[in-house]
Design a protein around this motif. Structure first.
Motif, short mmCIF file in Angstrom:
data_model
loop_
_atom_site.label_atom_id
_atom_site.label_comp_id
_atom_site.label_asym_id
_atom_site.label_seq_id
_atom_site.Cartn_x
_atom_site.Cartn_y
_atom_site.Cartn_z
N THR A 5 -6.32 5.67 -22.46
CA THR A 5 -5.81 4.17 -22.15
C THR A 5 -6.97 3.43 -22.02
OG1 THR A 5 -4.31 5.40 -20.81
CG2 THR A 5 -4.44 3.07 -20.68
N LYS A 6 -8.00 3.78 -21.41
CA LYS A 6 -9.19 2.74 -21.03
C LYS A 6 -9.99 2.21 -22.33
CE LYS A 6 -11.77 3.34 -17.09
NZ LYS A 6 -12.25 3.83 -15.91
N SER A 7 -9.95 3.63 -22.96
CA SER A 7 -10.49 3.19 -24.29
C SER A 7 -9.86 2.40 -25.32
CB SER A 7 -10.95 4.59 -25.00
OG SER A 7 -11.55 5.32 -24.28
N ILE A 8 -8.58 2.56 -25.30
CA ILE A 8 -7.77 1.76 -26.21
C ILE A 8 -7.67 0.29 -25.94
CG2 ILE A 8 -5.48 1.62 -27.31
CD1 ILE A 8 -5.21 4.47 -27.22
N THR A 9 -7.66 0.19 -24.49
CA THR A 9 -7.56 -1.24 -24.06
C THR A 9 -8.56 -1.84 -24.45
OG1 THR A 9 -7.87 -0.52 -21.89
CG2 THR A 9 -5.42 -1.29 -22.46
N SER A 10 -9.93 -1.36 -24.21
CA SER A 10 -11.19 -2.06 -24.52
C SER A 10 -11.40 -1.93 -26.17
CB SER A 10 -12.35 -1.40 -23.83
OG SER A 10 -12.44 0.01 -23.97
N GLY A 11 -10.70 -1.48 -26.70
CA GLY A 11 -10.55 -1.70 -28.40
C GLY A 11 -11.83 -0.39 -28.97
N ARG A 12 -11.68 0.48 -28.25
CA ARG A 12 -12.54 1.73 -28.73
C ARG A 12 -11.28 2.81 -29.15
NH1 ARG A 12 -15.08 4.01 -24.63
NH2 ARG A 12 -14.25 2.73 -23.12
N LYS A 13 -11.97 3.96 -29.83
CA LYS A 13 -11.21 4.94 -30.15
C LYS A 13 -11.09 6.00 -28.90
CE LYS A 13 -10.04 8.42 -33.61
NZ LYS A 13 -10.95 9.47 -33.50
N GLY A 14 -12.18 6.39 -28.49
CA GLY A 14 -12.26 7.13 -27.24
C GLY A 14 -12.08 8.66 -27.64
N PRO A 15 -12.46 9.57 -26.57
CA PRO A 15 -12.26 10.90 -26.69
C PRO A 15 -11.04 11.39 -26.76
CG PRO A 15 -13.19 10.29 -24.58
CD PRO A 15 -13.01 9.23 -25.21
N GLY A 16 -10.64 12.90 -26.90
CA GLY A 16 -9.42 13.39 -27.01
C GLY A 16 -8.91 13.68 -25.71
N VAL A 17 -7.59 13.50 -25.37
CA VAL A 17 -7.13 13.71 -23.98
C VAL A 17 -7.75 15.13 -23.22
CG1 VAL A 17 -5.27 12.37 -24.17
CG2 VAL A 17 -5.08 14.71 -25.06
N LEU A 18 -8.27 15.93 -23.95
CA LEU A 18 -8.63 17.06 -23.48
C LEU A 18 -9.90 17.12 -23.11
CD1 LEU A 18 -6.68 19.81 -25.40
CD2 LEU A 18 -6.22 19.06 -22.98
N GLN A 19 -10.74 16.16 -23.36
CA GLN A 19 -12.19 15.98 -23.12
C GLN A 19 -12.69 16.41 -21.67
OE1 GLN A 19 -14.35 15.99 -25.69
NE2 GLN A 19 -15.86 16.31 -24.30
N PRO A 20 -12.11 15.66 -20.87
CA PRO A 20 -12.45 16.06 -19.41
C PRO A 20 -12.52 17.56 -19.16
CG PRO A 20 -10.95 14.24 -19.33
CD PRO A 20 -10.91 14.62 -20.66
N ILE A 21 -11.29 18.34 -19.39
CA ILE A 21 -11.28 19.78 -19.20
C ILE A 21 -12.57 20.46 -20.06
CG2 ILE A 21 -9.90 21.90 -19.85
CD1 ILE A 21 -8.98 20.37 -17.36
#
Lengths: 301, 673
Positions: A21-37
């Protein structure tokens, strides 16, 4: 049983959704949702480095911290399904077992002898102390409303009927959201992404942890998010059957994570000196809920 | 039995006078053992269901002396015995360093024996006159124990402070007993029952509050707590442990006993006790958090814990008043269990502080640090006690606080608007006490035991000897047992609690919080917690078996040679708290700022003081001093003048009644006119 499985399941993607969410709102694609795990699994496989100043406390604290969060998850119910255990006054156990974990994470930070970690520990101890009354008065209000004193009984008999109870539910969700933010050291109380040790709270406390221990601490953080998310979800699930309830549960968790992501994207961290006021204000909101319950029960005559 | 006990005691006191220093200690410990064994034996049988009553013949002045051990007495006797036994063993080893002070040791041993006897006597005797005598005996012997290091001026002043305040306590209790004896002509406790049965509930409540004030001074309820923070640090550590562990609890015993004897308005008394205790708890822990002296910090925590016990008693009383059975039961059980629990962890904390004091020669927190590496056993014992006093699971403190919480939430079922507001305040205050305790003990433990040494590098620190640690392990064992097997201790509590709830017609419609079932579950969860911790430790071991485990310096944000003085201090740890609590605290700050381009030595010192003491004790004292100073001209050192005062006094004593008679006559005369 279903509740702990669902909590564990949502803990896997919770932090990822916040990041996304943070990535998208700041205009980036961001890592996958499993990245933290994936990060955590990588940490589990690593070696560790311990400070020469530290003692046995530092080594055992992450383990105890993680275990207490896991134990706390055991008493959380899932709609009309009990948690692993459910008993009168289990929310007292819930709060105290979390406090045990907090005690150990604080003394582990102090064990390093670093002034930065001491500073973080001092703030964490103070903030979580101020957040406690809000939680107890909140649950006390719902105990009064439903006539029960365990998470399971409170949630399974809680029926949001009139407009005032919806207001109460909304307020309760707000208080719980804010307690989650305080407990997990997120915005607006603490910023996990800050790069200056002086402005950190939780991050600075774990500066010296590495390898398996750091993995445990991070996992405990994810679990905590999912745990509080589960409590909020329980306010709205009520007596649904298993499948729709599970769907609603996951939906609320995703929504909760997105809300946290949005808050973190669009809000700035408070000044440190404003934090205690903010957290104390939470207790007043809890007290407002308490008065609302009195209104519902027609105790004002 | 009583006679045997007294003979043993007298025999021991005489032998202590005759033998050498080491033997004095051994005899004291043995005698404490024997007395503790005999009285515990009786008490356990009472808790199992027997009765114990002896009627001593007494004298004509104060009538017959009944010695009755009921289950309440039995509970307190067992608590007293356990702490006194561990205190005796610990004290015997602690005092080895003072063997050359022969006379002091003799007095100390005798006072120790007497205080044990007096405490046991207070909890079993049922005659007001003897009760007062024993009460005085505890005050005097505690005074003797406190002033062991009498060559230090602060010790003497702390001792005298204690002596004065405990005598104010005696005045209140004495007036209560004398009033009843004046009305009924009898000093026995049954006279109090008779008396209050024939009076209105209001009169009973007033009498109870009178007794309560007296006992509250002994227990250290705010605002009567001011003697505690002086007496505890001044005394040798085992004496601090005993004073904090059981001596102040005898005040709690007095309050509970009077609740049984006097017919009162339970709701009113309950509210008064509850709010006074809430205030005591919050105020005690607030001040504890800013202390630098470890023993003083612990002393303020005793104030806090007396508050928690009082909250339990208050909830119990209100439960009796509102006919809410489970609220009463849980409140009183919580209070009684917390009495035992506090005597355990507080004595343990004081013993640990004593070990630190003997090793590092200071209890100033700011100078200590890193002791866990030199004294690992003391550190771990202190940590366990700190967890317990914060009420954290899986230790005994959690169980008693959980019971009190249960009573509090049970109150919701019989509450009206007023009590609901009271409940929300109580919950808020109680939780705040817990949170502040965590803040305070994370500070105490981490600054004293963790990190690097601050200002004690010149001293060589060793772990304390095994025999001095042995009583501490005894205490810890009992604490863990209460934490892991609470049902056993709670079933032992049923009989004392029944004393309070027996004669009340409870409303059976009020729902209950099923705490006893909960404890079963909590029990399993505790074992689960221990299991999970062990499993994860195993996992960590397994995962990191082939990995590189290094050690290096603490991360200093790039700064590679941080000294021990750059560590966080106790004052900085609680600074954000003390800034918020500033209006309620009284912290004197002395500071030399860095002013010039070439800085001179900087200096910063804080000195926490007690605001209530300033207003409640110091202000009136200065006023009294001012008034008495007006008459200082009378004291001029001339013997002739003093003799003159004597003569004036004698003449005044003789002539005043005569003048008074004449005065009456004159008035009569005018009346007749």
């Amino acid at each position: 049983m279903s509740s702990i499985l669902l909590i564990l399941f949502s803990a896997i993607f919770f932090s990822g959704i916040i990041l996304r969410t943070k990535s998208i709102t700041s205009g980036r694609k961001g890592p996958g949702v499993l990245q933290p795990i994936k990060d955590v699994i990588r940490l589990f496989k690593k070696g560790a480095i311990y400070s020469e100043t530290t003692s046995i406390v530092f080594r055992i604290a992450p383990v105890i911290y993680f275990s207490t969060v896991l134990m706390a998850c055991l008493v959380i119910p899932f709609g009309s399904y009990k948690g692993i255990v459910s008993f009168d006054g289990d929310f007292i156990f819930f709060a105290y077992i979390l406090a045990l974990g907090k005690f150990f994470s604080i003394i582990s930070a102090m064990d390093t002898g670093s002034s930065f970690e001491g500073m973080g520990a001092s703030r964490e101890a103070l903030y979580s102390m101020f957040a406690e009354p809000a939680f107890f008065i909140l649950i006390g209000s719902f105990a009064l409303l439903t006539g029960h004193t365990s998470f399971y009984n409170i949630f399974s008999t809680l029926h949001l009927g009139s407009s005032i109870t919806y207001t109460l539910g909304g307020l309760a969700a707000f208080v719980l959201l804010m307690i989650t933010m305080v407990e997990n050291s997120r915005l607006p109380v603490d910023d996990p992404k800050t790069h200056l040790e002086l402005t950190m709270i939780h991050e600075v406390m774990i500066l010296d942890n590495s390898g398996f221990d750091l993995g445990l601490i991070l996992t405990a953080g994810y679990l905590k998010f999912a745990m509080f998310g589960a409590i909020i979800a329980d306010f709205f699930i009520g007596g649904l059957t298993l499948v729709p309830a599970a769907a609603l549960f996951i939906l609320i968790q995703i929504l909760f994570a997105t809300v946290i992501g949005m808050i973190e994207s669009f809000m700035a961290r408070f000044r440190m000196s404003h934090n205690p006021q903010f957290i104390l204000a939470l207790s007043s909101v809890s007290f407002l809920i308490f008065l609302g319950v009195l209104l519902v029960l027609e105790k004002f005559v | 039995m009583i006679n045997v006990l007294i003979v043993i005691l007298l025999f021991a006191i005489i032998t202590v006078l005759l033998v050498n220093t080491k033997a004095k200690g051994i005899i004291t410990v043995l005698t404490v053992f024997v007395i503790a064994f005999m009285s515990s034996y009786v008490s356990i049988r009472v808790l199992l269901g027997e009765n114990y009553e002896v009627l001593l013949s007494g004298t004509i002045t104060f009538g017959k002396v009944p010695i009755i051990i009921d289950s309440l007495s039995a509970w307190f006797i067992l608590t007293i015995n356990f702490t006194l036994v561990t205190g005796a063993i610990y004290g015997f080893n602690y005092m080895k360093k003072y063997r050359e002070k022969k006379n002091e040791i003799t007095l100390h041993c005798i006072a120790f024996l007497l205080i044990h006897f007096a405490l046991l006597g207070i909890s079993s005797v049922q005659n007001g006159f003897i009760f007062l005598l024993l009460w005085e005996l505890t005050a005097l012997s505690a005074f003797t124990l406190v002033i062991f290091e009498h060559e230090k001026p602060e010790t003497i002043s702390a001792g005298i402070n204690y002596l004065i305040q405990s005598h104010i306590s005696i005045v209140f209790i004495m007036l209560g007993f004398i009033y009843v004896a004046f009305k009924t002509g009898n000093y026995g406790f049954d006279a109090i029952i008779d008396f209050s049965n024939h009076q209105s509930t209001l009169a009973g409540t007033v009498l109870f509050l009178f007794f309560f004030t007296g006992f509250a001074i002994k227990s250290g309820f705010v605002p009567f707590h001011t003697w505690l923070p002086y007496a505890h640090p001044a005394a040798p550590s085992h004496v601090s442990g005993i004073m904090s562990g059981v001596l102040i609890k005898i005040g709690i015993y007095g309050i509970l006993r009077m609740l049984l004897l006097i017919k009162i308005d339970y709701t009113t008394a309950g509210y008064i006790i509850l709010f006074m205790s809430l205030f005591t708890g919050v105020y005690g822990v607030m001040l504890a958090t800013v202390q630098h002296n470890l023993k003083k910090l612990l002393a303020y925590h005793s104030v806090e814990n007396i508050g928690i016990i009082g909250i339990g008693i208050g909830i119990g009383c209100i439960g009796l008043g509102e006919a809410n059975r489970w609220m009463a039961i849980l409140g009183f059980s919580g209070a009684l269990l917390h009495t035992l629990n506090h005597s355990l962890f507080k004595s343990l904390l004081f013993y640990a502080a004593g070990n630190v004091l003997q090793a590092a020669h200071t209890v100033n927190i700011e100078r200590l640090g890193g002791i866990i590496k030199k004294m690992p056993q003391t550190a771990i014992l202190f940590l366990i006690a700190a967890l317990a006093i914060c009420g954290l699971p899986p230790l005994n403190g959690f169980i008693s606080e959980f019971l009190i919480f249960g009573g509090l939430y049970n109150w919701l079922y019989s509450a009206n608007l007023v009590s609901l507001i009271a409940i929300s305040f109580t919950i808020g205050g109680f939780v705040l006490i817990g949170g502040l305790a965590i803040l305070c003990f994370t500070k105490a433990f981490s600054i004293v035991f963790l990190g690097n040494e601050r200002d004690i590098t010149s001293v060589k620190i060793h772990e304390t000897g095994a025999w001095q640690l042995f009583p501490m392990y005894m205490v810890v064992t009992l604490m863990v047992l209460i934490g892991l097997f609470p049902s056993f201790f709670i079933s032992a509590l049923q009989k004392p609690v029944k004393l309070f709830t027996n004669n009340i017609a409870f409303n059976s419609n009020i729902a209950q919080v099923r705490i006893v079932d909960s404890l079963q579950n909590i029990n399993w969860l505790f074992f689960g917690l221990i299991l999970i911790v062990l499993v994860i430790l195993g996992l960590r071991k397994y995962f990191s078996r082939k990995k590189l485990i290094e050690s290096g310096p603490t991360w200093g944000c790039g700064y590679s040679t941080p000294g021990s003085k750059q560590q966080y201090t106790a004052s900085s740890y609680v600074r954000s708290y003390s800034k918020i609590a500033k209006p309620l605290l009284d912290i004197e700050k002395r500071e030399v700022e860095i002013m010039k381009v070439f800085p001179s030595k900087k200096h910063y010192e804080t000195d926490p003081y007690d605001k209530i003491e300033r207003f409640f004790i110091d202000k009136p004292l200065t006023l009294i001093n001012k008034i008495t100073n007006m008459f200082v001209f009378l004291q001029n050192g001339q013997l002739q003048r003093y003799i003159l005062y004597g003569i004036i006094f004698i003449i005044a004593v003789i002539s005043l009644p005569l003048i008074f008679d004449k005065f009456i006559m004159v008035i009569h005369f005018f009346n007749n006119l």
